[in-house]
Scaffold this motif. Structure first.
Motif, short mmCIF file in Angstrom:
data_model
loop_
_atom_site.label_atom_id
_atom_site.label_comp_id
_atom_site.label_asym_id
_atom_site.label_seq_id
_atom_site.Cartn_x
_atom_site.Cartn_y
_atom_site.Cartn_z
N UNK A 82 1.02 -0.87 -0.09
CA UNK A 82 0.33 0.18 -0.04
C UNK A 82 1.08 1.15 0.26
N UNK A 83 0.86 1.99 -1.27
CA UNK A 83 1.63 3.46 -0.95
C UNK A 83 0.60 5.02 -0.89
N UNK A 84 0.90 5.30 0.01
CA UNK A 84 -0.04 5.99 0.81
C UNK A 84 0.67 7.82 0.10
N UNK A 85 0.92 8.29 -0.06
CA UNK A 85 1.58 9.69 -0.55
C UNK A 85 0.51 11.15 -0.41
N UNK A 86 0.85 12.46 0.18
CA UNK A 86 0.34 13.71 -0.45
C UNK A 86 0.95 14.00 -1.34
N UNK A 87 -0.17 15.00 -2.03
CA UNK A 87 0.12 14.99 -3.56
C UNK A 87 -0.35 16.64 -4.05
N UNK A 88 -0.14 17.04 -4.75
CA UNK A 88 -0.45 18.39 -5.33
C UNK A 88 -2.01 18.30 -5.62
N UNK A 89 -3.60 19.08 -5.81
CA UNK A 89 -4.44 18.70 -6.68
C UNK A 89 -3.88 19.40 -8.75
N UNK A 90 -4.60 19.41 -9.88
CA UNK A 90 -4.36 19.94 -10.79
C UNK A 90 -5.52 19.98 -11.16
N UNK A 91 -6.08 21.09 -12.46
CA UNK A 91 -7.48 20.75 -12.99
C UNK A 91 -6.55 19.95 -14.39
N UNK A 92 -7.23 18.50 -14.19
CA UNK A 92 -6.68 17.60 -15.63
C UNK A 92 -6.29 18.01 -16.86
N UNK A 93 -7.92 19.41 -17.05
CA UNK A 93 -7.94 19.53 -18.23
C UNK A 93 -6.90 20.74 -18.58
N UNK A 94 -6.47 21.51 -17.38
CA UNK A 94 -5.07 22.38 -18.51
C UNK A 94 -3.68 21.47 -18.45
N UNK A 95 -3.53 20.06 -17.75
CA UNK A 95 -2.55 19.57 -17.60
C UNK A 95 -0.92 20.33 -17.72
N UNK A 96 -1.41 21.22 -16.70
CA UNK A 96 -0.37 21.49 -16.24
C UNK A 96 0.17 22.07 -14.68
N UNK A 97 1.46 21.95 -14.16
CA UNK A 97 1.51 21.71 -12.54
C UNK A 97 1.38 22.82 -12.40
N UNK A 98 1.06 23.13 -11.68
CA UNK A 98 0.05 25.40 -10.78
C UNK A 98 1.56 26.08 -10.41
N UNK A 99 2.93 25.32 -10.65
CA UNK A 99 3.81 26.33 -10.21
C UNK A 99 4.15 25.86 -11.31
#
Length: 316
Positions: free
Chosen positions: A91-108
Motif C-alpha cells: 500500500x502506497x500512501x502519499x500526499x500530492x498536489x491537486x490540479x485540474x486534469x484539463x489544464x495538463x499543467x502543474x500549478x507551479x
C-alpha cells in the motif's frame, strides 16, 4: 538483472516543462511550505511486489537481486496491504498536489514552461525526475526506458540510450552514475520514509486500510482522497502542530476558493468531476477546522518534537 537492450542511458534536462503536466507528489512539509500555491490531497495506490523471472516492459527479466532491492525499499516506504503476512502487494500512501486534469499543467509551471518554485524549495520528487523514486537505483534503467517513450511523445529530446550532444551519461548498467541525480533520488526516498513514519501507519489505520477497507484502493490507478486524515493525525501530536495545521487549512480554503473561481470562468465541461472533488475537499477542511478549534485538545505525543521539526523542513 540479465542483459537487456540498453545498458546505458543519457539524460539532460532542457527545462521545457513538458513533464510538469500535473501537480507533484509533494511531501506534507513541502505542501505546507507552498500552501498558497499547491492544493494538497491524499493518494492511495497498490504497488505489486516483483518476482524473479518477471519482465518489466522492454526491460530484461528480473533476477533475485532486483527483487530483493525492490522489497528492501518497499519495506521502508510502503505498508503491507491489509497488514497480511506474505502479501503480494504494498500500500502506497502519499500526499500530492491537486490540479485540474484539463489544464495538463502543474500549478507551479509558469507561462514560459519553467518552475516557479525552482528557487523557493522545489519538491524533492521534482528533483528526482526522470528517475522513479518507488524503485531502487538498480531498476532505474527500466524507468528511463519508460520515460524515453514519454519524452518522444512530447517531442522532448532529453533521454536517449545512445550518446548525444548535450546529454551526459546518466545510468550505466545497474547504477545511476550522475551524482546529483543519485542524491535527489535518495532525498525523495528518505522523504517517503519519513512520511510513512510520521503519519502513514496512523492514517492507514484511520482509514481502515490496515484491514478490510484495503479493498477500497483500486487494483490500478490512484484513489484520490481529502488530505484531512493526514492533517488530523499531525494536528493531534501537539499544540504547535495543531496551530500549524489550522494555519494550513485557512490558506488551503482560500486557495480552493480562488481555484474554483478560475474553473467557473473557464466553463470547461471536462472540469466538472475535478470541481466536485475539490468542493468535497473544502467541506472536509471546514469540518476539521471546526473540530480542531472547538474540540478537546489531547496531550502532546512523545514524538511531537520530531514531528514539529519535520514540518519545518528540518531533518530528524
Amino acid at each position: 538483472m540479465q542483459a537487456e537492450e540498453h545498458q546505458r542511458w543519457f539524460h539532460g534536462c532542457h527545462a521545457c516543462g513538458q513533464c510538469c503536466d500535473s501537480a507533484p507528489q509533494a511531501a506534507l512539509p513541502e505542501l505546507m511550505r507552498h500552501q498558497h500555491r499547491l492544493l494538497g490531497e491524499l493518494g492511495a495506490r497498490r504497488v505489486p511486489r516483483l518476482a524473479a523471472g518477471q519482465r518489466l516492459g522492454r526491460a530484461a527479466v528480473l533476477d533475485e537481486d532486483d527483487v530483493r532491492a525492490h522489497d528492501e525499499l518497499s519495506r521502508r516506504i510502503h505498508l503491507p496491504i491489509g497488514a497480511v503476512a506474505g502479501h503480494s502487494e504494498w500500500l502506497y500512501l502519499f500526499t500530492q498536489g491537486f490540479s485540474y486534469a484539463s489544464l495538463a499543467a502543474c500549478p507551479a509551471r509558469g507561462a514560459d514552461g519553467r518552475c516557479q518554485l525552482h528557487d523557493e524549495g522545489k519538491p524533492a520528487v521534482c528533483g528526482s525526475v526522470p528517475l522513479e523514486a518507488l524503485w531502487p537505483a538498480r531498476l532505474q534503467r527500466f524507468a528511463l526506458s519508460e520515460r524515453e517513450a514519454d519524452a518522444r511523445r512530447w517531442g522532448a529530446d532529453c533521454i536517449s540510450p545512445l550518446p548525444r550532444v548535450g546529454l551526459p551519461l546518466f545510468v550505466e548498467r545497474a547504477a545511476v552514475v550522475d551524482p546529483a541525480s543519485l542524491d535527489a533520488l535518495d532525498r525523495r526516498q528518505r522523504s517517503l520514509e519519513q512520511e510513512r513514519h510520521h503519519w502513514g501507519q496512523r492514517v492507514a489505520a484511520w482509514l481502515g486500510f490496515d484491514g478490510p477497507n484495503a479493498r477500497a484502493v483500486p487494483a490500478t490507478g490512484t484513489l484520490d482522497l481529502s488530505i484531512t486524515p493526514v492533517l488530523a493525525v499531525v494536528a493531534e501530536a501537539s499544540p504547535v502542530c495543531r496551530e500549524r495545521v489550522l494555519e494550513y487549512l485557512s490558506a488551503q480554503l482560500q486557495l480552493i476558493e480562488d481555484t474554483l473561481r478560475g474553473a467557473l470562468q473557464r466553463k470547461n465541461p471536462a472540469d466538472r468531476s475535478d470541481t466536485a472533488r475539490l468542493r468535497k475537499h473544502a467541506e472536509a477542511h471546514q469540518a476539521l477546522r471546526r473540530r480542531l478549534t472547538d474540540g478537546p485538545h489531547p496531550p502532546a505525543r512523545s514524538d511531537a518534537a520530531d514531528l514539529e521539526r519535520w514540518l519545518r523542513g528540518q531533518a530528524n
